[in-house]
Design an enzyme around this catalytic site. Structure first.
Site, mmCIF file in Angstrom:
data_model
loop_
_atom_site.group_PDB
_atom_site.id
_atom_site.type_symbol
_atom_site.label_atom_id
_atom_site.label_comp_id
_atom_site.label_asym_id
_atom_site.label_seq_id
_atom_site.Cartn_x
_atom_site.Cartn_y
_atom_site.Cartn_z
ATOM 1 N N HIS A 11 6.993 5.829 1.422
ATOM 2 C CA HIS A 11 7.796 4.674 0.977
ATOM 3 C C HIS A 11 8.656 5.058 -0.229
ATOM 4 O O HIS A 11 9.817 4.666 -0.331
ATOM 5 C CB HIS A 11 6.884 3.524 0.519
ATOM 6 C CG HIS A 11 6.051 2.922 1.597
ATOM 7 N ND1 HIS A 11 4.682 3.026 1.620
ATOM 8 C CD2 HIS A 11 6.380 2.188 2.683
ATOM 9 C CE1 HIS A 11 4.205 2.373 2.662
ATOM 10 N NE2 HIS A 11 5.213 1.865 3.338
ATOM 11 N N GLU A 49 10.745 7.592 9.761
ATOM 12 C CA GLU A 49 10.669 8.048 11.161
ATOM 13 C C GLU A 49 9.231 8.122 11.659
ATOM 14 O O GLU A 49 9.013 8.348 12.844
ATOM 15 C CB GLU A 49 11.334 9.425 11.301
ATOM 16 C CG GLU A 49 12.841 9.350 11.243
ATOM 17 C CD GLU A 49 13.502 10.699 11.467
ATOM 18 O OE1 GLU A 49 12.806 11.736 11.384
ATOM 19 O OE2 GLU A 49 14.719 10.708 11.700
ATOM 20 N N ALA A 64 0.874 -1.192 0.000
ATOM 21 C CA ALA A 64 0.000 0.000 0.000
ATOM 22 C C ALA A 64 0.904 1.233 0.000
ATOM 23 O O ALA A 64 0.800 2.116 0.848
ATOM 24 C CB ALA A 64 -0.962 0.000 1.181
ATOM 25 N N HIS A 82 2.999 4.576 -0.500
ATOM 26 C CA HIS A 82 2.667 6.002 -0.634
ATOM 27 C C HIS A 82 3.985 6.767 -0.766
ATOM 28 O O HIS A 82 5.075 6.156 -0.755
ATOM 29 C CB HIS A 82 1.850 6.470 0.574
ATOM 30 C CG HIS A 82 2.455 6.078 1.898
ATOM 31 N ND1 HIS A 82 3.613 6.631 2.379
ATOM 32 C CD2 HIS A 82 2.063 5.163 2.818
ATOM 33 C CE1 HIS A 82 3.912 6.098 3.547
ATOM 34 N NE2 HIS A 82 2.994 5.190 3.834
ATOM 35 N N ASP A 92 7.327 5.694 12.022
ATOM 36 C CA ASP A 92 7.330 4.591 12.992
ATOM 37 C C ASP A 92 8.634 4.678 13.782
ATOM 38 O O ASP A 92 9.514 3.822 13.669
ATOM 39 C CB ASP A 92 7.219 3.258 12.247
ATOM 40 C CG ASP A 92 5.892 3.159 11.504
ATOM 41 O OD1 ASP A 92 4.852 3.190 12.167
ATOM 42 O OD2 ASP A 92 5.913 3.099 10.265
HETATM 43 O O1 PAF Z 1 6.938 -0.566 8.763
HETATM 44 C C1 PAF Z 1 6.497 -1.566 8.156
HETATM 45 O O2 PAF Z 1 5.916 -1.479 7.080
HETATM 46 C C2 PAF Z 1 6.677 -2.943 8.770
HETATM 47 O O3 PAF Z 1 6.554 -2.899 10.155
HETATM 48 C C3 PAF Z 1 7.988 -3.632 8.355
HETATM 49 C C4 PAF Z 1 9.202 -2.900 8.848
HETATM 50 C C5 PAF Z 1 8.030 -3.763 6.839
HETATM 51 C C6 PAF Z 1 8.025 -5.057 8.943
HETATM 52 O O4 PAF Z 1 6.927 -5.804 8.533
#
Ligand code: PAF
Length: 290
Positions: free
Chosen positions: A40, A154, A35, A37, A156
């Site tokens: 990413h 960042e 998904a 965006h 997360d």
């Molecule tokens: O941040 C994410 O999308 C996920 O927690 C990760 C790091 C890909 C692990 O599944």
């Protein structure tokens, strides 16, 4: 033009990686749950500029979800994800099935890490077992991909801290690169979960970052209590969102800041429920370590 490879088999992946390693190529890795965006894509762009080869993984990891509905509803958009990454120049997408990642009967390979306070606060206390699942899948992916560098957002921030700690404790030869949160024009932090929000909800959700920026901008002049009250009232104003937590925390230990003058780097964190969707965000308040 070399076409982007899409692989779902770890043995095929391993043979490609072995060829690249033998050729002395530097591998950058962007693990994702799809998904995709702009947040990413910014990681993929950065990886592209810093490496000879770029791998993106797309895998909705069941072991990091503590809520079955959350796992069921998580957006899965592989075809459009591939269309977004290819023009950036990713070389390979690894998109395994659950059975490929976790074959029945295989050692679950959860690394034994003492996360200390990182495993007690915020996401760790509200989503029991979440970081155990994140460490498990990231460790497995690192072993498969053998990257020189891995890129994480960042947004997360606690996940980033946990992955840094795991990498340090197991001595994995991977540089962990944290990248700034990318925001919508109204300030909402980009997240795959935003795909689950209506247009009206996205407007409402912008109150989360507004509240965090208020805390940052008034940190010197207001007491933490005033800041918490103002932030919670701002987010919950229309009765549509519910704050799960707001924490002003040391950016290293992620423990709540007790002595504001004795702490070098401080961030404010929030988790908020909007209907069935849970959103998190964080903003830097102070960084004397930079
Ligand atoms: O941040 C994410 O999308 C996920 O927690 C990760 C790091 C890909 C692990 O599944």
């Amino acid at each position: 033009m070399v076409l982007m490879q899409v692989i779902d088999n770890k043995r095929v992946l391993s043979s490609v990686i072995t060829d690249w390693k033998e050729a002395g190529l530097k591998i950058g890795f962007v693990p994702t749950m799809g998904a995709l965006h702009e947040g990413h894509l910014a990681l993929v762009r950065k990886a592209r500029t810093e490496n000879d080869r770029v791998i993106v993984s797309i895998f909705v990891n069941p072991t990091q979800f503590n809520n079955p509905d959350d796992l069921k509803n998580y957006p899965r958009t592989l075809d459009s994800d591939l269309k977004k990454i290819e023009p950036i120049g990713a070389d390979l997408v690894f998109a395994p099935s659950v059975g490929e990642m976790y074959p029945p009967g295989e050692d679950p390979e959860v690394p034994e890490i003492n996360l200390g306070s990182l495993d007690q606060v915020m996401e760790a206390s509200h989503r029991p077992g979440h970081f155990k699942g994140v460490m498990q899948v990231v460790y497995k992916l690192f072993k498969m991909v053998r990257p020189d560098s891995a890129y994480f957002g960042e947004k997360d921030f606690q996940q980033l801290a946990v992955i840094r700690e795991m990498t340090k404790q197991i001595n994995l030869p991977v540089a962990i690169i944290g990248c700034p949160t990318v925001r919508e024009s109204n300030g909402l932090a980009m997240s795959s979960r935003n795909a689950l929000l209506s247009v009206e909800q996205r407007i409402e959700a912008a109150k989360i970052s507004r509240a965090l920026f208020y805390v940052r901008d008034n940190w010197i002049t207001s007491s933490p209590d005033e800041l918490f009250q103002h932030a919670i009232a701002g987010i919950e104003k229309n009765g549509i969102m519910k704050v799960e937590y707001i924490s002003i925390a040391d950016a290293q230990t992620l423990e709540p800041v007790i002595n504001r003058n004795g702490t070098n780097s401080i961030r404010v964190f929030a988790a908020v429920r909007l209907g069935s969707v849970r959103l998190i965000d964080n903003v830097e308040i102070l960084n004397n370590n930079a």
